[in-house]
Design a protein around this motif. Structure first.
Motif, PDB file in Angstrom:
ATOM      1  N   THR A 101       0.817  -1.225   0.000  1.00  0.00           N
ATOM      2  CA  THR A 101       0.000   0.000   0.000  1.00  0.00           C
ATOM      3  C   THR A 101       0.847   1.270   0.000  1.00  0.00           C
ATOM      4  OG1 THR A 101      -1.622  -1.245   1.312  1.00  0.00           O
ATOM      5  CG2 THR A 101      -1.999   1.109   1.124  1.00  0.00           C
ATOM      6  N   MET A 102       2.141   1.171   0.329  1.00  0.00           N
ATOM      7  CA  MET A 102       2.967   2.370   0.497  1.00  0.00           C
ATOM      8  C   MET A 102       2.950   3.267  -0.739  1.00  0.00           C
ATOM      9  SD  MET A 102       4.208   2.537   3.582  1.00  0.00           S
ATOM     10  CE  MET A 102       5.003   4.049   3.130  1.00  0.00           C
ATOM     11  N   VAL A 107      10.679   9.517  -3.152  1.00  0.00           N
ATOM     12  CA  VAL A 107      11.766   9.013  -2.310  1.00  0.00           C
ATOM     13  C   VAL A 107      11.207   8.455  -1.000  1.00  0.00           C
ATOM     14  CG1 VAL A 107      13.860   9.635  -1.043  1.00  0.00           C
ATOM     15  CG2 VAL A 107      13.493  10.523  -3.343  1.00  0.00           C
ATOM     16  N   GLN A 108      10.294   9.176  -0.379  1.00  0.00           N
ATOM     17  CA  GLN A 108       9.683   8.698   0.862  1.00  0.00           C
ATOM     18  C   GLN A 108       8.939   7.384   0.639  1.00  0.00           C
ATOM     19  OE1 GLN A 108       7.273  11.988   2.105  1.00  0.00           O
ATOM     20  NE2 GLN A 108       9.016  13.238   2.743  1.00  0.00           N
ATOM     21  N   TYR A 121       3.204   7.990   6.891  1.00  0.00           N
ATOM     22  CA  TYR A 121       3.505   9.321   6.358  1.00  0.00           C
ATOM     23  C   TYR A 121       3.261  10.438   7.366  1.00  0.00           C
ATOM     24  CZ  TYR A 121       4.044   7.122   1.810  1.00  0.00           C
ATOM     25  OH  TYR A 121       4.493   6.333   0.770  1.00  0.00           O
ATOM     26  N   TYR A 122       2.746  10.104   8.559  1.00  0.00           N
ATOM     27  CA  TYR A 122       2.566  11.133   9.586  1.00  0.00           C
ATOM     28  C   TYR A 122       3.898  11.833   9.886  1.00  0.00           C
ATOM     29  CZ  TYR A 122      -1.985   8.965  10.867  1.00  0.00           C
ATOM     30  OH  TYR A 122      -3.257   8.465  10.879  1.00  0.00           O
ATOM     31  N   ARG A 123       4.960  11.028  10.054  1.00  0.00           N
ATOM     32  CA  ARG A 123       6.252  11.620  10.427  1.00  0.00           C
ATOM     33  C   ARG A 123       6.813  12.465   9.299  1.00  0.00           C
ATOM     34  NH1 ARG A 123       7.747   6.634   8.302  1.00  0.00           N
ATOM     35  NH2 ARG A 123       9.923   6.409   7.589  1.00  0.00           N
ATOM     36  N   PHE A 124       6.596  12.055   8.040  1.00  0.00           N
ATOM     37  CA  PHE A 124       7.066  12.838   6.907  1.00  0.00           C
ATOM     38  C   PHE A 124       6.254  14.131   6.766  1.00  0.00           C
ATOM     39  CE2 PHE A 124       8.535   8.605   5.116  1.00  0.00           C
ATOM     40  CZ  PHE A 124       9.872   8.869   5.291  1.00  0.00           C
ATOM     41  N   LEU A 159      17.314  10.723   5.949  1.00  0.00           N
ATOM     42  CA  LEU A 159      16.659  10.633   4.641  1.00  0.00           C
ATOM     43  C   LEU A 159      16.240  12.010   4.123  1.00  0.00           C
ATOM     44  CD1 LEU A 159      15.546   8.628   2.461  1.00  0.00           C
ATOM     45  CD2 LEU A 159      13.344   8.799   3.671  1.00  0.00           C
ATOM     46  N   THR A 160      15.834  12.909   5.014  1.00  0.00           N
ATOM     47  CA  THR A 160      15.386  14.237   4.571  1.00  0.00           C
ATOM     48  C   THR A 160      16.509  15.043   3.925  1.00  0.00           C
ATOM     49  OG1 THR A 160      15.808  15.268   6.740  1.00  0.00           O
ATOM     50  CG2 THR A 160      13.628  14.315   6.378  1.00  0.00           C
ATOM     51  N   GLU A 161      17.770  14.601   4.108  1.00  0.00           N
ATOM     52  CA  GLU A 161      18.906  15.272   3.484  1.00  0.00           C
ATOM     53  C   GLU A 161      19.227  14.689   2.104  1.00  0.00           C
ATOM     54  OE1 GLU A 161      22.282  15.275   6.107  1.00  0.00           O
ATOM     55  OE2 GLU A 161      21.030  15.459   7.900  1.00  0.00           O
ATOM     56  N   ALA A 162      18.500  13.639   1.706  1.00  0.00           N
ATOM     57  CA  ALA A 162      18.842  12.924   0.478  1.00  0.00           C
ATOM     58  C   ALA A 162      18.009  13.346  -0.717  1.00  0.00           C
ATOM     59  CB  ALA A 162      18.683  11.422   0.694  1.00  0.00           C
ATOM     60  N   TYR A 163      16.980  14.182  -0.514  1.00  0.00           N
ATOM     61  CA  TYR A 163      16.102  14.532  -1.641  1.00  0.00           C
ATOM     62  C   TYR A 163      15.769  16.022  -1.645  1.00  0.00           C
ATOM     63  CZ  TYR A 163      12.521  14.014   2.038  1.00  0.00           C
ATOM     64  OH  TYR A 163      11.794  14.116   3.206  1.00  0.00           O
ATOM     65  N   ARG A 164      15.398  16.493  -2.857  1.00  0.00           N
ATOM     66  CA  ARG A 164      14.903  17.862  -3.030  1.00  0.00           C
ATOM     67  C   ARG A 164      13.392  17.866  -2.791  1.00  0.00           C
ATOM     68  NH1 ARG A 164      17.900  18.144  -8.920  1.00  0.00           N
ATOM     69  NH2 ARG A 164      20.058  18.113  -8.150  1.00  0.00           N
ATOM     70  N   PRO A 165      12.803  19.071  -2.596  1.00  0.00           N
ATOM     71  CA  PRO A 165      11.352  19.111  -2.374  1.00  0.00           C
ATOM     72  C   PRO A 165      10.548  18.427  -3.480  1.00  0.00           C
ATOM     73  CG  PRO A 165      12.319  21.216  -1.798  1.00  0.00           C
ATOM     74  CD  PRO A 165      13.423  20.391  -2.397  1.00  0.00           C
TER      75      PRO A 165
END
Length: 403
Positions: free
Chosen positions: A58-59, A334-335, A117-120, A322-328
């Motif tokens: 489901t992700m 990526v998530q 996805y709550y944390r993201f 992980l938040t340092e590995a991708y652009r907006p």
């Protein structure tokens, strides 16, 4: 009055607490109910294993749904699936239908996929200075689940003429409460850079050492935790411990998972994310040492507390890294990819748990995690060495330019 940033994080933390309560109840009880309903006792942990498969499956659809309709709509849909799952599980127990019980647990997995996805959502809506703490705050919602989940199992399991049915019906109420809270969520609209920014191909992003190390930390930490935690209630039952003792151990384990979140974000800011992830590996190794030293109640209790704390350091650290590995503009894919791969590993670990325990015993379950922990430690150390060299090279360049 709270600013919108903190208000959103608190709502997400509360709904995380409600979701995790459902999750803890399922982890505590579904293996035991599976043992009673399954035509073959080796399938006892199949409901939990297929729940994890459902999370992985489901992700990506969940990410695509939320990219089109918004995260709030996705979170509401996930909570609704949780309510349906509780209802179906109660019916399955009443009818002694193992297949329907498995399907209900898979719906819990779909709920979990959206809840991941709550944390993201908290991280993406937070300022740079608040990001690691926002992640920690949301994950800390699980502290409530650590108390509520096992106690709901303990006090509802034997109520009524159909044992355990009321426990799963209580999940319906928890899901409805989550829907009420999520309806008050006010997440910011996507920024221009997120919608229009240049996005690199996914393979190029995944080749980055920072992505691979983030993935290794969160994936190995979660797989190790699920492999051991899934086997624990059955292992304790095999060792002659009562169900109440297993519920207490799971309760303290979940506290170990989530209570550190009140300070993990601050520790990351002070000591660095890689240091905290290394500490997570050390804590998991501590669990293995305790588990291999005996099968008394205190071995299970103290070992599972360390297991939870080790998971927390690796999971919060991996998510922050992980938040340092991708652009907006790259964040959705990526998530989704990160969590999809993580839950594939968790599914394999959960599937392996029951067969490892029934075939080789509790000792083998714990020995099996050592190669995974060695790999995680190797990748964390390698990234640390790489970043240290890059910093030194950058400093040398500045010295040359100033001379």
């Amino acid at each position: 009055m709270l600013d919108i940033e903190k208000r959103n994080v608190l709502i997400l933390a509360a709904t995380q607490a409600l979701f995790q309560t459902v999750s803890v109840m399922v982890i505590t009880l579904s293996g035991i109910v599976g043992w009673m309903l399954a035509p073959n006792k080796s399938l006892a942990t199949l409901p939990i294993a297929l729940m994890m498969v459902a999370v992985a499956a489901t992700m990506i659809p969940a990410s695509l749904f939320m990219q089109r309709y918004g995260r709030k709509a996705g979170f509401l849909l996930g909570a609704a699936l949780g309510g349906v799952a509780g209802l179906l599980a109660a019916v399955a127990i009443w009818q002694e239908n193992f297949s329907l019980f498995v399907a209900a647990n898979m719906l819990v997995g779909s709920y979990q996929a959206f809840a991941q996805y709550y944390r993201f959502a908290a991280a993406d809506a937070a300022s740079a200075a608040f990001k690691s703490r926002a992640i920690s705050w949301v994950i800390a919602g699980g502290v409530i689940a650590a108390v509520a989940g096992p106690n709901l199992v303990r006090y509802t399991q034997n109520v009524g003429t159909v044992p355990s049915a009321l426990t799963y019906l209580s999940m319906v109420a928890l899901s409805m409460l989550a829907i009420m809270l999520l309806s008050r969520l006010a997440l910011p609209a996507a920024s221009a850079s997120e919608v229009q920014g240049t996005a690199r191909p996914l393979p190029a992003i995944m080749k980055q050492p920072i992505f691979l190390t983030a993935l290794a930390g969160s994936t190995i930490g979660s797989a190790v935790m699920m492999l051991v935690m899934t086997a624990t209630p059955l292992a304790m039952q095999i060792c002659g411990q009562p169900i109440g003792a297993a519920a207490t151990v799971i309760q303290w384990h979940v506290l170990g998972m989530f209570a550190p979140s009140f300070f993990t974000g601050n520790l990351i800011q002070r000591f660095g994310v890689l240091t905290i992830m290394t500490g997570g590996v050390a804590l998991l190794l501590g669990h293995v040492a305790i588990a291999l030293s005996g099968i008394a109640y205190l071995n299970f209790l103290s070992g599972l507390i360390l297991l939870g704390m080790g998971w927390n350091f690796l999971f919060v650290g991996g998510t922050t890294l992980l938040t340092e590995a991708y652009r907006p503009s790259e964040r959705a894919k990526v998530q989704a990819t990160h969590d999809f791969l993580m839950y594939i590993a968790i599914s394999i670990a959960t599937f392996s748990s029951g067969s490892l325990l029934s075939t080789f015993g509790w000792r083998a379950v714990n020995l099996a995690v050592l190669p995974m922990l060695a790999l995680a430690l190797l990748m964390i150390v390698a990234l640390g060495v790489k970043q240290k060299r890059e910093r030194k090279k950058h400093q040398d360049g500045l010295l040359l330019s100033n001379s």
